[in-house]
Design a protein around this motif. Structure first.
Motif, PDB file in Angstrom:
ATOM      1  N   LEU A  64       0.803  -1.222   0.000  1.00 46.06           N
ATOM      2  CA  LEU A  64       0.000   0.000   0.000  1.00 46.06           C
ATOM      3  C   LEU A  64       0.836   1.273   0.000  1.00 46.06           C
ATOM      4  O   LEU A  64       0.287   2.363  -0.136  1.00 46.06           O
ATOM      5  CB  LEU A  64      -0.933  -0.005   1.217  1.00 46.06           C
ATOM      6  N   SER A  65       2.154   1.142   0.179  1.00 44.22           N
ATOM      7  CA  SER A  65       3.013   2.334   0.181  1.00 44.22           C
ATOM      8  C   SER A  65       3.713   2.539  -1.158  1.00 44.22           C
ATOM      9  O   SER A  65       4.739   3.221  -1.232  1.00 44.22           O
ATOM     10  CB  SER A  65       4.055   2.221   1.305  1.00 44.22           C
ATOM     11  N   SER A  66       3.182   1.958  -2.215  1.00 44.53           N
ATOM     12  CA  SER A  66       3.824   2.073  -3.530  1.00 44.53           C
ATOM     13  C   SER A  66       3.878   3.513  -4.024  1.00 44.53           C
ATOM     14  O   SER A  66       4.682   3.849  -4.902  1.00 44.53           O
ATOM     15  CB  SER A  66       3.085   1.203  -4.555  1.00 44.53           C
ATOM     16  N   ALA A  67       3.038   4.387  -3.455  1.00 44.48           N
ATOM     17  CA  ALA A  67       3.055   5.798  -3.860  1.00 44.48           C
ATOM     18  C   ALA A  67       4.385   6.461  -3.529  1.00 44.48           C
ATOM     19  O   ALA A  67       4.739   7.498  -4.101  1.00 44.48           O
ATOM     20  CB  ALA A  67       1.920   6.552  -3.176  1.00 44.48           C
ATOM     21  N   ALA A  68       5.146   5.870  -2.596  1.00 42.87           N
ATOM     22  CA  ALA A  68       6.423   6.464  -2.198  1.00 42.87           C
ATOM     23  C   ALA A  68       7.574   5.987  -3.074  1.00 42.87           C
ATOM     24  O   ALA A  68       8.721   6.369  -2.843  1.00 42.87           O
ATOM     25  CB  ALA A  68       6.715   6.121  -0.742  1.00 42.87           C
ATOM     26  N   ARG A  69       7.296   5.167  -4.070  1.00 38.15           N
ATOM     27  CA  ARG A  69       8.360   4.623  -4.905  1.00 38.15           C
ATOM     28  C   ARG A  69       8.981   5.725  -5.761  1.00 38.15           C
ATOM     29  O   ARG A  69       8.290   6.449  -6.468  1.00 38.15           O
ATOM     30  CB  ARG A  69       7.800   3.516  -5.797  1.00 38.15           C
ATOM     31  N   VAL A  70      10.306   5.849  -5.670  1.00 41.10           N
ATOM     32  CA  VAL A  70      11.056   6.817  -6.461  1.00 41.10           C
ATOM     33  C   VAL A  70      12.079   6.034  -7.281  1.00 41.10           C
ATOM     34  O   VAL A  70      12.911   5.316  -6.709  1.00 41.10           O
ATOM     35  CB  VAL A  70      11.776   7.852  -5.575  1.00 41.10           C
ATOM     36  N   ASN A  71      12.004   6.118  -8.579  1.00 44.99           N
ATOM     37  CA  ASN A  71      12.907   5.357  -9.442  1.00 44.99           C
ATOM     38  C   ASN A  71      14.363   5.662  -9.131  1.00 44.99           C
ATOM     39  O   ASN A  71      14.755   6.820  -8.994  1.00 44.99           O
ATOM     40  CB  ASN A  71      12.617   5.671 -10.918  1.00 44.99           C
ATOM     41  N   GLY A  72      15.150   4.587  -9.009  1.00 39.05           N
ATOM     42  CA  GLY A  72      16.573   4.744  -8.760  1.00 39.05           C
ATOM     43  C   GLY A  72      16.947   4.930  -7.310  1.00 39.05           C
ATOM     44  O   GLY A  72      18.114   5.162  -6.994  1.00 39.05           O
ATOM     45  N   VAL A  73      15.955   4.812  -6.395  1.00 35.22           N
ATOM     46  CA  VAL A  73      16.222   5.020  -4.967  1.00 35.22           C
ATOM     47  C   VAL A  73      15.700   3.816  -4.190  1.00 35.22           C
ATOM     48  O   VAL A  73      14.587   3.334  -4.427  1.00 35.22           O
ATOM     49  CB  VAL A  73      15.537   6.303  -4.443  1.00 35.22           C
ATOM     50  N   ASN A  74      16.506   3.338  -3.260  1.00 32.51           N
ATOM     51  CA  ASN A  74      16.134   2.204  -2.408  1.00 32.51           C
ATOM     52  C   ASN A  74      15.352   2.738  -1.210  1.00 32.51           C
ATOM     53  O   ASN A  74      15.926   3.042  -0.170  1.00 32.51           O
ATOM     54  CB  ASN A  74      17.408   1.479  -1.971  1.00 32.51           C
ATOM     55  N   VAL A  75      14.030   2.870  -1.366  1.00 40.91           N
ATOM     56  CA  VAL A  75      13.188   3.545  -0.374  1.00 40.91           C
ATOM     57  C   VAL A  75      12.402   2.541   0.466  1.00 40.91           C
ATOM     58  O   VAL A  75      11.858   1.558  -0.045  1.00 40.91           O
ATOM     59  CB  VAL A  75      12.200   4.511  -1.063  1.00 40.91           C
ATOM     60  N   ALA A  76      12.337   2.835   1.762  1.00 42.43           N
ATOM     61  CA  ALA A  76      11.412   2.166   2.677  1.00 42.43           C
ATOM     62  C   ALA A  76      10.434   3.234   3.149  1.00 42.43           C
ATOM     63  O   ALA A  76      10.843   4.364   3.438  1.00 42.43           O
ATOM     64  CB  ALA A  76      12.158   1.569   3.860  1.00 42.43           C
ATOM     65  N   ALA A  77       9.145   2.920   3.211  1.00 44.39           N
ATOM     66  CA  ALA A  77       8.175   3.974   3.540  1.00 44.39           C
ATOM     67  C   ALA A  77       6.912   3.401   4.155  1.00 44.39           C
ATOM     68  O   ALA A  77       6.611   2.215   4.036  1.00 44.39           O
ATOM     69  CB  ALA A  77       7.824   4.782   2.286  1.00 44.39           C
ATOM     70  N   LYS A  78       6.181   4.300   4.808  1.00 45.51           N
ATOM     71  CA  LYS A  78       4.883   3.976   5.396  1.00 45.51           C
ATOM     72  C   LYS A  78       3.916   5.105   5.093  1.00 45.51           C
ATOM     73  O   LYS A  78       4.242   6.281   5.292  1.00 45.51           O
ATOM     74  CB  LYS A  78       5.008   3.798   6.911  1.00 45.51           C
ATOM     75  N   THR A  79       2.750   4.760   4.590  1.00 44.61           N
ATOM     76  CA  THR A  79       1.699   5.751   4.361  1.00 44.61           C
ATOM     77  C   THR A  79       0.687   5.664   5.489  1.00 44.61           C
ATOM     78  O   THR A  79       0.605   4.659   6.208  1.00 44.61           O
ATOM     79  CB  THR A  79       0.990   5.501   3.020  1.00 44.61           C
ATOM     80  N   GLY A  80      -0.101   6.704   5.637  1.00 46.00           N
ATOM     81  CA  GLY A  80      -1.128   6.692   6.662  1.00 46.00           C
ATOM     82  C   GLY A  80      -2.206   7.726   6.382  1.00 46.00           C
ATOM     83  O   GLY A  80      -1.932   8.771   5.784  1.00 46.00           O
ATOM     84  N   THR A  81      -3.425   7.387   6.785  1.00 39.54           N
ATOM     85  CA  THR A  81      -4.564   8.295   6.585  1.00 39.54           C
ATOM     86  C   THR A  81      -5.376   8.330   7.868  1.00 39.54           C
ATOM     87  O   THR A  81      -5.637   7.277   8.469  1.00 39.54           O
ATOM     88  CB  THR A  81      -5.450   7.815   5.420  1.00 39.54           C
ATOM     89  N   THR A  82      -5.764   9.528   8.296  1.00 37.88           N
ATOM     90  CA  THR A  82      -6.651   9.640   9.456  1.00 37.88           C
ATOM     91  C   THR A  82      -8.046  10.033   8.984  1.00 37.88           C
ATOM     92  O   THR A  82      -8.203  10.759   7.995  1.00 37.88           O
ATOM     93  CB  THR A  82      -6.137  10.689  10.459  1.00 37.88           C
ATOM     94  N   ASN A  83      -9.039   9.550   9.691  1.00 39.40           N
ATOM     95  CA  ASN A  83     -10.435   9.733   9.286  1.00 39.40           C
ATOM     96  C   ASN A  83     -11.187  10.641  10.257  1.00 39.40           C
ATOM     97  O   ASN A  83     -10.758  10.872  11.389  1.00 39.40           O
ATOM     98  CB  ASN A  83     -11.136   8.369   9.213  1.00 39.40           C
ATOM     99  N   PHE A  84     -12.317  11.107   9.801  1.00 36.25           N
ATOM    100  CA  PHE A  84     -13.230  11.882  10.645  1.00 36.25           C
ATOM    101  C   PHE A  84     -14.270  10.940  11.244  1.00 36.25           C
ATOM    102  O   PHE A  84     -14.677   9.958  10.623  1.00 36.25           O
ATOM    103  CB  PHE A  84     -13.960  12.953   9.824  1.00 36.25           C
ATOM    104  N   SER A  85     -14.714  11.268  12.428  1.00 36.90           N
ATOM    105  CA  SER A  85     -15.857  10.554  12.995  1.00 36.90           C
ATOM    106  C   SER A  85     -17.115  10.997  12.251  1.00 36.90           C
ATOM    107  O   SER A  85     -17.138  12.062  11.611  1.00 36.90           O
ATOM    108  CB  SER A  85     -15.993  10.859  14.485  1.00 36.90           C
ATOM    109  N   GLU A  86     -18.157  10.202  12.322  1.00 35.79           N
ATOM    110  CA  GLU A  86     -19.404  10.546  11.644  1.00 35.79           C
ATOM    111  C   GLU A  86     -19.990  11.853  12.194  1.00 35.79           C
ATOM    112  O   GLU A  86     -20.547  12.661  11.441  1.00 35.79           O
ATOM    113  CB  GLU A  86     -20.420   9.408  11.800  1.00 35.79           C
ATOM    114  N   SER A  87     -19.824  12.059  13.485  1.00 39.29           N
ATOM    115  CA  SER A  87     -20.356  13.299  14.075  1.00 39.29           C
ATOM    116  C   SER A  87     -19.605  14.529  13.554  1.00 39.29           C
ATOM    117  O   SER A  87     -20.209  15.576  13.287  1.00 39.29           O
ATOM    118  CB  SER A  87     -20.266  13.229  15.602  1.00 39.29           C
ATOM    119  N   ASP A  88     -18.280  14.404  13.378  1.00 36.88           N
ATOM    120  CA  ASP A  88     -17.501  15.527  12.837  1.00 36.88           C
ATOM    121  C   ASP A  88     -17.852  15.793  11.376  1.00 36.88           C
ATOM    122  O   ASP A  88     -17.867  16.957  10.934  1.00 36.88           O
ATOM    123  CB  ASP A  88     -16.003  15.242  12.958  1.00 36.88           C
TER     124      ASP A  88
END
Length: 335
Positions: A64-88
Motif C-alpha cells: 500500500l506504500s507504492s506511492a512512495a516509490r522513487v525510481n533509482g532510490v532504495n526507499v522504505a516507507a509507510k503511508t497513513g490516513t486519518t479519518n473523521f468521525s461521523e459526528s464531525d
C-alpha cells in the motif's frame, strides 16, 4: 519533523538522533565556533531496525506504500490516513469519503523525508477525499523525493550480523525449514534475529507412508473382490490437501479413492492380476506414497467327480451331479 526523526532511527540501525536544523554557529566578531551534535539514543536493536526496514521496503515494492516509490532510490516507507468521525462529518458538512490527514514517511540509507498532505482548516470547501487524496499525496511525495534522495547511488541498507536470512516453507507456523519434498514455489526466504531462525524441518510435504498387510481375497458367495490393509494415522497440518485416504488400483487402472482400510468391487471377468494401494490426499498427490502391491492369482475350484454307481439290475433314476465352477469376476463398481 518528529516523524522524520522517528523513522530515521530505522535507517540509523536503531539509533535515534533528535532532529536539528543548525549544527554550527560562527561568531563574526571573534571567529569562535559553537557546534551542536545531538547525543545518540538507542531506540531499538539493529536487528529490529533492519527487519522493520525490510518490511517497509516490501510495502513500497508490493504493498500500500507504492506511492512512495522513487525510481533509482532504495526507499522504505509507510503511508497513513486519518479519518473523521461521523459526528464531525455532520458538524463540518463534509462528504462521506472525507479524510483528515494523508501522510507519507520514507527514507533511504542517507535521508528521511516526512510529508503531510491536507488542509489546516477543514470545511465543506476545503476537504480531502479518500481516493484523490491518496493519488495526489503520492504525486507530491515522488516529486519531492526525486529532489531530496540521491538517485542511482546503488546504496542499500546494510544487514547487521545480528540478522540472518533463512529459507522457510510458506504457510508453516511456526516457521519451519523446507523438506526435500517441499515444492520450489512453496519456499520463501525471510530475515530472522540470529539465534531465533527455525531449526525444525516441515513434514507437510514428506512422502506418505506405504500401507502394510495388503491382502486381496475373492468371496464366491457374493462374487466380490475384497481388498484390505492396515489403516494409517492421518497426518496433521495438511487440511488444505483435502481428505486423507487411499487410491486403489487394478494394475494401472484407478478403481477409486477411499478413506477406509478396505475396498470391494464386483467380480465379473478375470480377476487375477496385481492390485495396488497408494496413500494420498484427495486434492494433492505430490507426496503420495510408494504403492503397496499384491499379486492375486485366482484359481477356479476343481469340479467334483461323479460317484461310481453300485451294480444294480435296474437302471438308476437319479441324475449324476455335474461339475460346478464359480463365475469369473471383473467389473469395477465400488461397494
Amino acid at each position: 519533523l518528529e516523524m522524520a526523526g522517528a523513522y530515521a532511527a530505522f535507517a540509523n540501525g536503531g539509533t535515534y538522533y533528535e532532529p536539528y536544523t543548525v549544527n554550527k554557529v560562527v561568531f563574526r566578531s571573534t571567529g569562535r565556533e559553537e557546534t551542536y551534535k545531538p547525543e545518540p539514543v538507542e531506540a531499538m536493536s539493529d536487528s529490529t531496525a533492519f527487519m522493520i526496514t525490510d518490511v517497509l521496503k516490501s510495502a513500497v515494492s508490493y504493498g500500500l506504500s507504492s506511492a512512495a516509490r522513487v525510481n533509482g532510490v532504495n526507499v522504505a516507507a509507510k503511508t497513513g490516513t486519518t479519518n473523521f468521525s461521523e459526528s464531525d462529518k455532520q458538524k463540518l458538512n463534509l462528504s462521506s469519503d472525507a479524510v483528515n490527514d494523508a501522510w507519507i514517511v520514507g527514507y533511504d540509507p542517507e535521508y528521511t523525508m516526512s510529508m503531510w498532505y491536507g488542509y489546516q482548516k477543514v470545511n465543506s470547501k476545503n476537504q480531502l477525499h479518500q481516493i484523490s487524496a491518496v493519488v495526489e499525496r503520492g504525486k507530491l511525495y515522488r516529486a519531492l523525493g526525486s529532489v531530496v534522495f540521491n538517485k542511482n547511488t546503488g546504496k542499500t541498507f546494510t544487514q547487521p550480523t545480528s540478522v540472518v536470512k533463512t529459507c522457510v516453507e510458506k504457510g508453516s507456523w511456526p516457521a519451519s525449514l523446507p523438506s526435500s519434498g517441499t515444492p520450489s514455489d512453496q519456499i520463501t526466504c525471510e530475515y530472522f534475529k540470529a539465534g531465533t531462525e527455525p531449526t525444525e524441518t516441515s513434514s507437510r510435504y514428506d512422502k506418505l507412508t506405504t500401507v502394510s498387510n495388503l491382502k486381496v481375497t475373492y468371496d464366491e458367495n457374493t462374487e466380490k473382490i475384497n481388498i484390505t490393509w492396515s489403516k494409517l494415522n492421518t497426518p496433521s497440518g495438511n487440511e488444505s490437501f483435502g481428505e486423507f485416504g487411499y487410491n486403489v488400483y487394478y494394475g494401472d487402472v484407478l478403481l477409486g479413492f477411499t478413506t477406509e482400510n478396505s475396498y470391494s468391487i464386483e467380480a465379473n471377468t478375470n480377476i487375477s492380476g496385481t492390485y495396488k494401494v497408494v496413500t494420498t490426499f484427495k486434492n494433492y498427490s505430490g507426496n503420495q506414497s510408494n504403492p503397496a502391491t499384491y499379486k492375486f492369482d485366482y484359481k477356479e475350484p476343481k469340479a467334483t467327480p461323479s460317484p461310481t454307481p453300485s451294480p444294480s439290475t435296474s437302471p438308476s433314476t437319479s441324475p449324476s451331479p455335474s461339475a460346478t465352477t464359480s463365475p469369473s469376476p471383473s467389473s469395477t463398481s465400488k461397494e
